[in-house]
Design a protein around this motif. Sequence first.
Motif, PDB file in Angstrom:
ATOM      1  N   ALA A  76      -8.659   4.731   6.346  1.00  0.00           N
ATOM      2  CA  ALA A  76      -8.498   5.907   5.482  1.00  0.00           C
ATOM      3  C   ALA A  76      -9.809   6.657   5.327  1.00  0.00           C
ATOM      4  O   ALA A  76      -9.850   7.891   5.339  1.00  0.00           O
TER       5      ALA A  76
ATOM      6  N   THR B 126       0.928   3.887  -3.064  1.00  0.00           N
ATOM      7  CA  THR B 126       0.521   5.256  -2.732  1.00  0.00           C
ATOM      8  C   THR B 126       1.602   6.254  -3.131  1.00  0.00           C
ATOM      9  O   THR B 126       1.307   7.338  -3.662  1.00  0.00           O
TER      10      THR B 126
ATOM     11  N   SER C 135     -11.643   1.630  -4.266  1.00  0.00           N
ATOM     12  CA  SER C 135     -11.038   2.723  -5.033  1.00  0.00           C
ATOM     13  C   SER C 135     -12.106   3.733  -5.448  1.00  0.00           C
ATOM     14  O   SER C 135     -11.893   4.955  -5.396  1.00  0.00           O
TER      15      SER C 135
ATOM     16  N   LEU D 131      -3.739   6.145  -2.612  1.00  0.00           N
ATOM     17  CA  LEU D 131      -4.460   5.147  -1.821  1.00  0.00           C
ATOM     18  C   LEU D 131      -5.479   4.394  -2.671  1.00  0.00           C
ATOM     19  O   LEU D 131      -5.639   3.175  -2.533  1.00  0.00           O
TER      20      LEU D 131
ATOM     21  N   ILE E 196       0.837  -1.199   0.000  1.00  0.00           N
ATOM     22  CA  ILE E 196       0.000   0.000   0.000  1.00  0.00           C
ATOM     23  C   ILE E 196       0.874   1.251   0.000  1.00  0.00           C
ATOM     24  O   ILE E 196       0.619   2.213  -0.749  1.00  0.00           O
TER      25      ILE E 196
ATOM     26  N   MET F 267      -8.184   0.596   4.299  1.00  0.00           N
ATOM     27  CA  MET F 267      -9.071   1.525   3.602  1.00  0.00           C
ATOM     28  C   MET F 267     -10.191   2.026   4.518  1.00  0.00           C
ATOM     29  O   MET F 267     -10.628   3.175   4.412  1.00  0.00           O
TER      30      MET F 267
ATOM     31  N   GLU G  42      -5.763  -4.987   3.490  1.00  0.00           N
ATOM     32  CA  GLU G  42      -6.009  -3.818   2.648  1.00  0.00           C
ATOM     33  C   GLU G  42      -7.364  -3.181   2.969  1.00  0.00           C
ATOM     34  O   GLU G  42      -7.475  -1.952   3.051  1.00  0.00           O
TER      35      GLU G  42
ATOM     36  N   SER H 288      -3.962   1.627  -4.588  1.00  0.00           N
ATOM     37  CA  SER H 288      -3.220   0.623  -3.816  1.00  0.00           C
ATOM     38  C   SER H 288      -4.050  -0.571  -3.392  1.00  0.00           C
ATOM     39  O   SER H 288      -3.494  -1.593  -2.991  1.00  0.00           O
TER      40      SER H 288
END
Length: 592
Positions: free
Chosen positions: A164, A100, A359, A122, A96, A161, A157, A125
Motif C-alpha cells: 500500500a 477497509t 497506521s 487501510l 483487511i 501495508m 498484514e 485494518s
Amino acid sequence: MPHDTPLIATIVAGLGLAFVFGAIANRFRIPPLVGYLIAGVLVGPNTPGFVADAGLANELAEIGVILLMFGVGLHFSLKDLLSVRAIAVPGAIVQIGFATALGAILAWMLGWSMGAGLVFGLALSVASTVVLLRALQERRLIETERGRIAVGWLIVEDLAMVLALVLLPALAGVLGGQQQVEAHSSLLSLPASYGIWGVVGVTLAKVAAFVVVMLVVGRRVIPWILHYVAHTGSRELFRLAVLAIALGVAFGAAKLFGVSLALGAFFAGMIMSESELSHRAAEESLPLRDAFSVLFFVSVGMLFDPFSLISNGWPVLATLAIIVIGKSLAAFVIVVAFRYPIPTALMISASLAQIGEFSFILAELGVGLKLLPEQGRDLILAGAILSIVLNPLMFLAIDWMKPWLERRAGKTAPLDEAKPIGPATEPGQLASVAAPVKEDGPPPKTALTGHSILVGYGRVGSLVGASLKETALPFLVIEDADKTLAKLRDDGIETVSGNAANSEVFAAANPEGAKLLILAIPNAFEAGQIVLRARAANPKINVIARAHSDAEVEHLKGLGADTVIMGEREIARGIVEVVLGRKPEAAEPSAA
C-alpha cells in the motif's frame, strides 16, 4: 559541553515518566502500557509543560519495533511460518478488506473522498506489531499454535501495508490527491509511469529478492558471524554483533528492497534462529527490546490530543468500534470458518483488536498526498490510543466468554468436526479429536500421585528430567514450548502444556497429590507465583527452585521454597572440589 541535548532529554523524560506511571498502573492492576501511554501524553505537544522531541521519539520507537520483531524471529522458524499459511494468508486478506470497507463507509458518512476512505480504512485494518507481540509474550503464547497463527497473520498484514505504501503515491492522482510529493520520495516510491501492475510487479520482485538473499546468503553468513564472534570469548562483541545484524539487516531491507524495517528484522532473527547460539542472542538483546518498546508507547502517547475526544466525539467512537468490534468479529468468523477451536479464534480476535505503527505511517502519507484530511489522522491516532488501552481488557473478556462459547459450540457442532492442530502430530498423521481441547482449553488433570512436578524443560530442566527418568521416579513436566512438548511426548514423558503460573495449568499437574515440585525456570518472579500456588494446594509439598542471586534466593525462600539452589554457588563448589582433588562428577550437574 552543550546543554541543548534533545535526544537525552527525550529518553530521560520518556523512560522516567513511563516508569512512574507504569508502576502506578501496575499497583492498581492495570497493564503498565497504559502508564506508558499517559507518560507520552504528558510529554507531548498537546499538554502543558515539558515537550519532548516527537521526531526523535518516533525514531527511537522504530528501533524498538525492529528489536521486537528480531526477537520474535529468533523463536520463529520458516517451517512454523509455512505451517500457518493456509489460515494466515486468506484470513489476513479478508480481514483487511472487511476493515477497509467499514472505514470507507465511515469516511463517506463524514463527507470525505473515495481516496480518503481507502487510506482511512487501510489504516484501521492493520494491527500494531508491538502491542500484539507484547500481549503474546506476556501470555507465553509465541511458540503455541495460536501464537504462530497470530504472528503469521501479522506478517501478511505488514506485507500488504508495504504494498500500500508503494502504490499510494503512484495512485494519488487517480484517487483525488496529489500525484507525487517530494517529501515522501524514497526507495519505496516507484515512478507512476510503471503503471499499477508494473509497480506491483516490481514491489513483489524486490520482496522476493530480499527473501532469496536472506535464505541463500544470510543463512550462511549470519550463523558464521555469530560463531566466529562467540569463539573470541568477548561477551561485549557478541552483543554488539547481535544488534548490528538486527539493525543492519532491517535497514538494508528497507533501503535496498523496499521491505519494512519490521519485516527485515523478523527475517534476520528467523535466519539467526538456525544457529545454536540463538538462545544467547535472544538473552543479549532482551534488555534493549524492552526499553525501546516502552519508548514506542511513549511516542504514541505524544501524538495524541486529549481534546480531540471532545471535538470528534461520535467519529472517535465509530472509529474505535471498527477497530475493536469490526476487526475482531471478522477475524473470529474467519478463524472459526477454517474449523479452528473457539479459544484460538478468540485469542486471535483479541490480538488484532488494535492499530499502531503502520497506521500512523499510512495516515502521514495520506495527509502528505492530500488524500486524507487532518481530521482523519486525528481519528486514527485517537483510535490507536484507545484500542491499545482497551486491548488488555479484550483478553480478559475472551477469558470470560470462552466457557460460554465453548458450551454453545459443543451443543451445535459434532465432535468429529474438531480440527486437529499443533506440532503434537507428525506430518501425515491425524491427532485425536481431543487434541485441540487439550491445547486450547483447560488441560486434563493427571492421574499421577506421589509424583514430582518439573516446571521448565530447558538446559537445567532437561538434565533434571533425564536423572528422574533414569531412576524411574514418577514425574511430569509443565512446559509451554510446542517443540519441547512434542519431544517429551515422543520420549514417553507425561506433560502439561502451558504456563505453570496459570491456575488451571498448575492444577492439572495434581499438586495436592505430589511429593516434590522442582522449579527449573530462570525467572524468579514467575517461580515465586508458582511457589505460592503450590503451598496453597499442598502445604507439605517439598519445593526446590533455582536462582541467580542472593536476593532471588531470599525472595523464593520467603514465599515458601524449601531449597533454593543458586547456580553461581554450585559452579564455585564444583571448581573447588576439582581443585582440592575431589570427585569432579559431583560438579557436573550443577555446571549445566
